[in-house]
Design a protein around this motif. Structure first.
Motif, mmCIF file in Angstrom:
data_model
loop_
_atom_site.group_PDB
_atom_site.id
_atom_site.type_symbol
_atom_site.label_atom_id
_atom_site.label_comp_id
_atom_site.label_asym_id
_atom_site.label_seq_id
_atom_site.Cartn_x
_atom_site.Cartn_y
_atom_site.Cartn_z
ATOM 1 N N ILE A 103 -0.534 -39.870 -5.721
ATOM 2 C CA ILE A 103 -0.285 -39.042 -4.528
ATOM 3 C C ILE A 103 0.175 -39.952 -3.391
ATOM 4 O O ILE A 103 -0.485 -40.949 -3.085
ATOM 5 C CB ILE A 103 -1.555 -38.273 -4.096
ATOM 6 N N VAL A 155 1.978 -41.812 12.529
ATOM 7 C CA VAL A 155 1.382 -42.703 11.518
ATOM 8 C C VAL A 155 0.177 -42.034 10.850
ATOM 9 O O VAL A 155 -0.013 -42.141 9.638
ATOM 10 C CB VAL A 155 0.997 -44.053 12.170
ATOM 11 N N GLN A 164 -0.531 -32.041 0.279
ATOM 12 C CA GLN A 164 -0.983 -32.731 -0.949
ATOM 13 C C GLN A 164 -2.118 -31.956 -1.614
ATOM 14 O O GLN A 164 -2.140 -31.778 -2.845
ATOM 15 C CB GLN A 164 -1.486 -34.142 -0.603
#
Ligand code: M6R
Length: 368
Positions: A103, A155, A164
């Motif tokens: 992932i 970030v 995900q």
């Protein structure tokens, strides 16, 4: 570019309902069967898998921890989750019957890429869950399931994390469908529930101002703890990571059951503790976490509780409650992590820090 928001991170937090919806889009037919032709892995290979190993780093690894609970429950395949850099430098037991799931938002994280190469060398099939099209990990994997979060600039990962987790649910349900473990109507039922998640995330976002007010009042804190159980555990770790990287505050996420095995010694009057509470519809899980809130409260902790709407049992012991809509247990991370993201971003902003570009960090870590 920031869509009227002060920072990319804030915009990306607000992009989350769409990131989840887009990741679900076009991946099932009207009857509720998953259609993941894009994977290009033979179904017979997926039927032969006897173990799944998730490799990832940072936030992506926490998505993998959520996947473990869902995939094991839905498919009865053992799932291990390992930090890619640890996997790479030991002698992991993987072979042709292992499905390695990598992932990565960027698809360029060197630690994860090296783990992918290592797994391929052992003969494992590698499936990548990646956000960036054409990235190195996507190219080197045997199969790719793209997350459709859109470009993530800040970030600190937010919408990629939710996408995900969504992709992991799709993979779990697909494996269950292919292997005939869950009945087709059960898979369809879960998909229907997943389809409601974007609206539920919106509902959590509506509490943004309240969450921000709490964050601003906590600027002088130097330590914050996060407790969760079951799928709330990876959410606790993610909440702590967000606070470390954005607000430079020491933070730790614990499995709530671990409290009595050591961390409770840290509790002193005034210590802020976030607690992610499972749904009361899972009474055994729920009651244990409510007891944990009581235990830390009795020692003077400030308790910041994330609980389902209508769960009154937490009211007596919570200093602050952030509510999430009623959601199936395994899918709760998609709503419970949102207040923690808003909290960390606002606390960092209140301290005058650069929310989108925290010190010492890069968006994608392309060195080992
Ligand atoms: O691009 P990747 O998903 O592979 O990145 C993995 C981690 O470096 C990343 O999630 C990192 O932990 C974030 N800064 C967390 O917000």
């Amino acid at each position: 570019v920031k869509g009227g928001f002060e920072t990319f991170m804030e915009k990306e937090i607000h992009d989350q309902p769409k990131a989840v919806a887009d990741t679900l889009l076009g991946r099932h037919d009207e009857a509720g069967n998953l259609v993941l032709d894009e994977l290009r892995v033979d179904e017979s290979v997926l039927r032969g898998v006897d173990k799944i190993v998730v490799v990832a780093c940072g936030t992506a690894a926490y998505a993998g921890h959520v996947a473990k609970y869902a995939v094991e429950h839905w498919c009865r395949i053992p799932v291990e989750v390992e930090l890619a850099h640890e996997f790479r430098y030991r002698d992991p037991v993987v072979n042709v019957r292992t499905l390695v799931v990598a992932i990565s938002q960027s698809g360029e994280t060197m630690d994860t890429l090296m783990a992918v190469r290592h797994a391929s060398e052992q003969g494992a099939k590698v499936l990548a869950i990646v956000n960036t099209h054409g990235s190195t990990i996507a190219r080197e994997a045997d199969a790719v399931l793209y997350t459709h979060a859109g470009p993530e600039v800040a970030v600190a990962s937010t919408k990629a994390f939710l996408a995900q987790i969504t992709a992991c649910y799709l993979l779990g349900l697909y494996l269950s469908q292919v292997r005939g473990y869950k009945y087709p109507d059960e898979v369809a039922g879960y998909l229907e529930e997943l389809g409601k998640l974007p609206g539920k995330i919106e509902q959590v976002l509506e509490q943004e101002e309240d969450i921000k007010a709490v964050a601003r009042a906590m600027q002088s804190n130097t330590s914050v703890l996060f407790l969760g159980r079951h799928v709330g555990f990876p959410v606790a770790m993610e909440g702590a990571l967000k606070l470390k990287e954005l607000a430079y505050i020491h933070a730790e996420g614990f499995a709530a059951g671990e409290l009595k095995h050591g961390p409770i010694a840290l509790i002193e009057p005034g210590q802020p503790v976030f607690v992610i509470v499972p749904t009361p519809r899972r009474p055994l899980l729920h009651q244990k976490v409510v007891s944990n809130i009581q235990e830390v409260r009795a020692r003077g902790a400030r308790t910041l509780v994330i609980a389902e709407e209508g769960d009154e049992s937490v009211e007596e012991f919570a200093e602050v409650i952030f509510r999430v809509p009623r959601t199936p247990t395994l899918m709760m991370p998609l709503v419970t992590v949102v207040p923690l993201q808003i909290f960390a971003a606002e606390l960092a902003a209140a301290k005058g820090l650069d929310v989108d570009q925290p010190r010492n960090l890069a968006k994608s870590v392309t060195v080992e």
